[in-house]
Design a protein around this motif. Sequence first.
Motif, short mmCIF file in Angstrom:
data_model
loop_
_atom_site.label_atom_id
_atom_site.label_comp_id
_atom_site.label_asym_id
_atom_site.label_seq_id
_atom_site.Cartn_x
_atom_site.Cartn_y
_atom_site.Cartn_z
N SER A 24 0.83 -1.21 0.00
CA SER A 24 0.00 0.00 0.00
C SER A 24 0.86 1.25 0.00
O SER A 24 0.60 2.21 -0.75
CB SER A 24 -0.93 0.00 1.22
OG SER A 24 -1.73 -1.16 1.24
N LEU A 25 1.91 1.27 0.83
CA LEU A 25 2.79 2.44 0.88
C LEU A 25 3.56 2.62 -0.42
O LEU A 25 3.81 3.75 -0.86
CB LEU A 25 3.75 2.29 2.07
CG LEU A 25 3.10 2.35 3.45
CD1 LEU A 25 4.11 1.98 4.53
CD2 LEU A 25 2.52 3.73 3.72
N PHE A 26 3.94 1.50 -1.05
CA PHE A 26 4.66 1.59 -2.33
C PHE A 26 3.75 2.22 -3.39
O PHE A 26 4.18 3.07 -4.18
CB PHE A 26 5.13 0.21 -2.77
CG PHE A 26 5.88 0.22 -4.08
CD1 PHE A 26 7.16 0.74 -4.15
CD2 PHE A 26 5.30 -0.26 -5.24
CE1 PHE A 26 7.86 0.77 -5.35
CE2 PHE A 26 5.98 -0.25 -6.44
CZ PHE A 26 7.26 0.27 -6.50
N LEU A 27 2.47 1.81 -3.43
CA LEU A 27 1.56 2.40 -4.41
C LEU A 27 1.36 3.89 -4.14
O LEU A 27 1.35 4.70 -5.08
CB LEU A 27 0.21 1.68 -4.39
CG LEU A 27 -0.85 2.28 -5.33
CD1 LEU A 27 -0.43 2.12 -6.78
CD2 LEU A 27 -2.22 1.65 -5.10
N LEU A 28 1.20 4.26 -2.87
CA LEU A 28 1.05 5.68 -2.54
C LEU A 28 2.26 6.49 -3.02
O LEU A 28 2.11 7.60 -3.55
CB LEU A 28 0.88 5.85 -1.03
CG LEU A 28 -0.46 5.40 -0.44
CD1 LEU A 28 -0.37 5.34 1.08
CD2 LEU A 28 -1.59 6.33 -0.87
N SER A 29 3.46 5.92 -2.86
CA SER A 29 4.66 6.60 -3.32
C SER A 29 4.71 6.66 -4.85
O SER A 29 5.06 7.69 -5.43
CB SER A 29 5.91 5.88 -2.79
OG SER A 29 5.96 5.95 -1.39
N TYR A 30 4.35 5.56 -5.51
CA TYR A 30 4.37 5.53 -6.98
C TYR A 30 3.39 6.56 -7.54
O TYR A 30 3.69 7.25 -8.52
CB TYR A 30 4.02 4.13 -7.47
CG TYR A 30 3.96 4.02 -8.97
CD1 TYR A 30 5.13 3.84 -9.72
CD2 TYR A 30 2.74 4.09 -9.64
CE1 TYR A 30 5.08 3.75 -11.10
CE2 TYR A 30 2.69 4.00 -11.02
CZ TYR A 30 3.87 3.83 -11.75
OH TYR A 30 3.80 3.75 -13.13
N CYS A 31 2.20 6.67 -6.92
CA CYS A 31 1.19 7.61 -7.39
C CYS A 31 1.45 9.04 -6.91
O CYS A 31 0.78 9.97 -7.36
CB CYS A 31 -0.20 7.19 -6.90
SG CYS A 31 -0.77 5.60 -7.52
N ASP A 32 2.40 9.19 -5.99
CA ASP A 32 2.64 10.48 -5.33
C ASP A 32 1.32 11.02 -4.78
O ASP A 32 0.93 12.16 -5.01
CB ASP A 32 3.26 11.48 -6.30
CG ASP A 32 3.81 12.71 -5.59
OD1 ASP A 32 4.12 12.60 -4.38
OD2 ASP A 32 3.92 13.77 -6.22
N CYS A 33 0.64 10.16 -4.02
CA CYS A 33 -0.70 10.46 -3.53
C CYS A 33 -0.65 10.95 -2.09
O CYS A 33 -0.13 10.26 -1.21
CB CYS A 33 -1.57 9.20 -3.64
SG CYS A 33 -3.23 9.41 -2.98
N VAL A 42 -9.20 -3.97 -3.15
CA VAL A 42 -10.21 -2.91 -3.11
C VAL A 42 -9.57 -1.58 -2.72
O VAL A 42 -9.83 -0.53 -3.34
CB VAL A 42 -11.35 -3.28 -2.14
CG1 VAL A 42 -12.23 -2.07 -1.82
CG2 VAL A 42 -12.21 -4.39 -2.75
N VAL A 43 -8.72 -1.59 -1.70
CA VAL A 43 -8.08 -0.36 -1.23
C VAL A 43 -7.13 0.19 -2.29
O VAL A 43 -7.12 1.41 -2.57
CB VAL A 43 -7.35 -0.61 0.10
CG1 VAL A 43 -6.42 0.56 0.45
CG2 VAL A 43 -8.35 -0.83 1.22
N LEU A 44 -6.32 -0.66 -2.90
CA LEU A 44 -5.37 -0.18 -3.91
C LEU A 44 -6.09 0.40 -5.12
O LEU A 44 -5.69 1.44 -5.67
CB LEU A 44 -4.44 -1.32 -4.35
CG LEU A 44 -3.54 -1.93 -3.28
CD1 LEU A 44 -2.60 -2.96 -3.89
CD2 LEU A 44 -2.75 -0.87 -2.53
#
Length: 627
Positions: free
Chosen positions: A30-39, A102-104
């Motif tokens: 989850s943290l990796f996706l947030l970083s990739y999306c710069d969210c 679902v969260v991602l």
Amino acid sequence: MKDSVAEEHLYLGFSHQYRDSIFPLHTSISLFLLSYCDCKLFKIFLVPTGEDVDDQFVTKNLLGDIEVHLISRCQLPAVVQSCCLPAVVVKDGKFCRAGLSVVLRHIIQKTYEADPSKKDVLELLGFKKTCLKACAEVSQWTRLCEISIPLAVEGFLTASPEHCQTIPPDILQLEKKLGEPVRVHNDDKIRRQKLQQQKAGAKTAVPVLGKEGTEEGKPVEMHQHSLPSLELSIAFSKLLVQEVSDAVNREAPHIRRTKTSDLPLLDHVFAEGLYFTLADIVLLPCIHQFLVSSKKQGKNLVNLPLIASWYRRVQEVPGVKKAAGKCKMELLQLPELMSAPQEQLQGFSSVPDELEEENEDSNFIGGPRPTMTKLMVNGIEAKFSPHPCPSWTIDWTNLPSAVSPGEGKMSRDRALRKQQQLNNLVAAVTKLAKPGDVIVDFCSGGGHVGIVLAHMMPSCQVVLIENKELSLIRAKDRSDELGLNNIWFIQANLDYFNGTFNIGVALHACGVATDMVIDHCIKARAAFVISPCCYGFIQNTVKFKYPRSHQFKEVLSYKEHMILCRFADQTAVQLPPDRRLIGKQCMGLVDLDRAWAAEEHNYSVQVISMEPESCSPKNNMFVGIPT
């Protein structure tokens, strides 16, 4: 960028740190996706499993520039306490999304809504935005990515040295998956291009993105790749928002005349095929930890050449190295590996052997009469209990319009039949419920059952659980219009709901979903009122085997039981009456098997026909009570 996006709270589990990852791996993903999306749209909370977590250590040493807050499990919003993490909840505390996929998917959609220029983020959802959309209970691919591989890697990292000498079977399943031919939309055209390339014996310059790639504002490197370079060209041209050259697109006449069956198959570039998707985001932190651990133990990765190639290729995707840096993931530089002999991987299928063998038998031709006769000889016939209140009906005319299913987009006739179906379920629940009960509407769809129950039983808490986001949003809009305060909405697969409840309800739970709901209710020792549907979709899964009950298992094989399931679907009103009668009998037998299976867990179960039977071709209803 839009400024009106409401802040939501994201809750992530935290058990421990191991090397450069936070565990459980669902949190690292989850943290990796947030970083990739710069969210930065979510207020992030870590939920420790223990009490001895150092706040400063977590926030400073593990999370880079991501701001997080620590919160104990008992401080979570009540709806989140009923779910597995990760979970996202809106501020009013009524609408929760739970479970990794679902969260991602929600993070991706919110990122794009806030900044529509981030089209590369939206592309992570894949063709028709379906990447990891199918729930893990029924999709073997979602289960492999979302559950099996994260758990396998966590087990591998914590195993004693003598127990981690072999590669986990789930990792080998992924290796095998990466070696299977790719099926994509419009693949006929791409396969013809590949044939043309092969006949030309060409090598194509393919963009490779690393430190000197476009991320740093420098020119894209062009590396020479041997075949299959067409797949790489297409994959990376999409990532770079470029068109594949006209020279590649033009087909020679003899190529156009080639039969589809004679065209070469496509090879994997990324996890789901040619394109970088959410599946790659999910797998990268897991495979990274597995490879780091294997390297430290001096293991030879010769059996995993495709995973090694995939791992190198993912690092070339724009934004991946930057996101890994933010998450303090030190990506490995792996050497090229020779392909493993095929026989080394043959024992590891993406489908468990027993399921593959049994599901092959489900493609059969034959009628139900021999199977029904076999059951009858053994004293087993469909039987239905009398309806406890056949004339009971809801006073629909005196209810607010938002309560009625007619408020949805359905015809008058269909709305009337839906009201009749609800009469049956609500009557049964009314006899079972008492003030303070928690009633869960599983597979709730647009909330036809749950909203009626919440409105008519204000002293009960009603929970709607549904995997489809748009259906649940429609249900919440109707609830808001009614001003209901005793209702929660959870977008999640059934397995991610772990709350306590007293009554489980489901109207037309499709196929295996009926058995999943019954299983959930049995584990919670809750009563249930369920109307099954889509019997033809029933088949063996990782969790469920058919027949379900000991009595049926002693008489029928899996194939014979599937005959009953297929013919149980033949109850449509346009079919001849004798066909419908056989269909109804098959429905009764399949549901009798389910009822007897529940009774083995100390339940009293009745199978009832809804009144009037014309309210639905699928008009069976279970009422189960723990004894």
